[in-house]
Design a protein around this motif. Structure first.
Motif, PDB file in Angstrom:
ATOM      1  N   GLU A  56       0.863  -1.179   0.000  1.00 61.65           N
ATOM      2  CA  GLU A  56       0.000   0.000   0.000  1.00 61.65           C
ATOM      3  C   GLU A  56       0.896   1.224   0.000  1.00 61.65           C
ATOM      4  O   GLU A  56       1.761   1.361   0.868  1.00 61.65           O
ATOM      5  CB  GLU A  56      -0.913   0.004   1.212  1.00 61.65           C
ATOM      6  N   ALA A  57       0.709   2.078  -1.000  1.00 64.04           N
ATOM      7  CA  ALA A  57       1.465   3.320  -1.121  1.00 64.04           C
ATOM      8  C   ALA A  57       0.488   4.476  -0.951  1.00 64.04           C
ATOM      9  O   ALA A  57      -0.397   4.657  -1.788  1.00 64.04           O
ATOM     10  CB  ALA A  57       2.155   3.394  -2.486  1.00 64.04           C
ATOM     11  N   ASP A  58       0.620   5.192   0.149  1.00 67.51           N
ATOM     12  CA  ASP A  58      -0.312   6.276   0.472  1.00 67.51           C
ATOM     13  C   ASP A  58      -1.758   5.794   0.381  1.00 67.51           C
ATOM     14  O   ASP A  58      -2.639   6.487  -0.122  1.00 67.51           O
ATOM     15  CB  ASP A  58      -0.080   7.482  -0.444  1.00 67.51           C
ATOM     16  N   GLY A  59      -2.008   4.556   0.827  1.00 69.08           N
ATOM     17  CA  GLY A  59      -3.349   3.996   0.859  1.00 69.08           C
ATOM     18  C   GLY A  59      -3.801   3.313  -0.415  1.00 69.08           C
ATOM     19  O   GLY A  59      -4.847   2.667  -0.424  1.00 69.08           O
ATOM     20  N   ARG A  78       8.964   3.266  -2.501  1.00 66.20           N
ATOM     21  CA  ARG A  78       8.429   4.584  -2.149  1.00 66.20           C
ATOM     22  C   ARG A  78       8.999   5.657  -3.070  1.00 66.20           C
ATOM     23  O   ARG A  78       8.264   6.488  -3.607  1.00 66.20           O
ATOM     24  CB  ARG A  78       8.748   4.922  -0.681  1.00 66.20           C
ATOM     25  N   ALA A  83       5.785   8.268  -3.361  1.00 65.55           N
ATOM     26  CA  ALA A  83       4.794   8.164  -2.290  1.00 65.55           C
ATOM     27  C   ALA A  83       5.353   8.670  -0.967  1.00 65.55           C
ATOM     28  O   ALA A  83       6.566   8.671  -0.754  1.00 65.55           O
ATOM     29  CB  ALA A  83       4.350   6.707  -2.140  1.00 65.55           C
ATOM     30  N   GLY A  84       4.459   9.061  -0.080  1.00 67.24           N
ATOM     31  CA  GLY A  84       4.864   9.476   1.259  1.00 67.24           C
ATOM     32  C   GLY A  84       5.195   8.283   2.134  1.00 67.24           C
ATOM     33  O   GLY A  84       6.127   8.323   2.928  1.00 67.24           O
ATOM     34  N   SER A  85       4.404   7.202   1.976  1.00 71.22           N
ATOM     35  CA  SER A  85       4.657   5.999   2.766  1.00 71.22           C
ATOM     36  C   SER A  85       4.260   4.761   1.979  1.00 71.22           C
ATOM     37  O   SER A  85       3.333   4.801   1.161  1.00 71.22           O
ATOM     38  CB  SER A  85       3.890   6.042   4.090  1.00 71.22           C
ATOM     39  N   VAL A  86       4.967   3.678   2.233  1.00 71.73           N
ATOM     40  CA  VAL A  86       4.687   2.387   1.610  1.00 71.73           C
ATOM     41  C   VAL A  86       4.813   1.329   2.683  1.00 71.73           C
ATOM     42  O   VAL A  86       5.750   1.346   3.482  1.00 71.73           O
ATOM     43  CB  VAL A  86       5.679   2.086   0.457  1.00 71.73           C
ATOM     44  N   ARG A  87       3.844   0.417   2.693  1.00 72.20           N
ATOM     45  CA  ARG A  87       3.912  -0.710   3.629  1.00 72.20           C
ATOM     46  C   ARG A  87       3.321  -1.934   2.965  1.00 72.20           C
ATOM     47  O   ARG A  87       2.537  -1.823   2.023  1.00 72.20           O
ATOM     48  CB  ARG A  87       3.204  -0.384   4.929  1.00 72.20           C
TER      49      ARG A  87
END
Length: 162
Positions: A56-59, A78, A83-87
């Motif tokens: 998920e990258a920025d949702g 990222r 993107a701001g965040s990746v998880r």
């Protein structure tokens, strides 16, 4: 031994037909959920197995294709996406996005169209093997064709080796 595409997940078999692809789908009696299990079952190098991983990258969901011997560098993903965040996505997001369970996610034929990144390292083999929609099935394809059919952007997203 060639197995008819009927052993592939129905959604994946439909995707093959829509793309005009005829591939040899192989089925195994025991699950080949991990890259190591798939490589052992096929008798190929671990790096010839394609891992299809959802992040998920920025949702927003993104699919990352990487060889079985490598790990994805989330920071490189990222940066590539801006993107701001990746998880890593949790199993419910993987199933909701792709329509498949972890361990059987193919590189295309998903429920929801997502952005796809393919690590450049996949291109180093004449043929790679990916899941065919179930933890028991795989199929071969030249990596450049895999990238094209997945609609992927080639990028450097695997962890760097020391």
């Amino acid at each position: 031994m060639a197995i008819p595409d009927s052993v592939a997940h129905p959604r994946f078999a439909d995707a093959l037909r829509e793309l005009g692809l005829e591939v040899e789908v192989r089925a195994f009696p025991d699950a080949v959920r991990t890259a190591a299990q798939a490589a052992a079952a096929l008798g190929c190098e671990l790096s010839q197995i394609v891992k299809s991983l959802v992040f998920e990258a920025d949702g927003a969901s993104v699919l990352v294709l990487v060889d079985g011997a490598s790990r994805v560098d989330v920071e490189r993903v990222r940066e590539e996406l801006g993107a701001g965040s990746v998880r890593r996505a949790d199993p419910s997001v993987v199933r909701e996005t792709t329509g498949y369970a972890i361990g059987g996610v193919p590189p295309f034929g998903h429920r929801v169209r997502t952005r796809v990144l393919a690590d450049r390292g996949l291109l180093g083999h004449p043929v790679v093997w990916a899941a065919a929609g179930t933890p028991h099935t795989v199929f071969p394809l030249p990596p450049a064709e895999l990238v094209t059919h997945a609609g992927a952007t080639v990028a450097d997203v695997r962890e760097r080796t020391a």
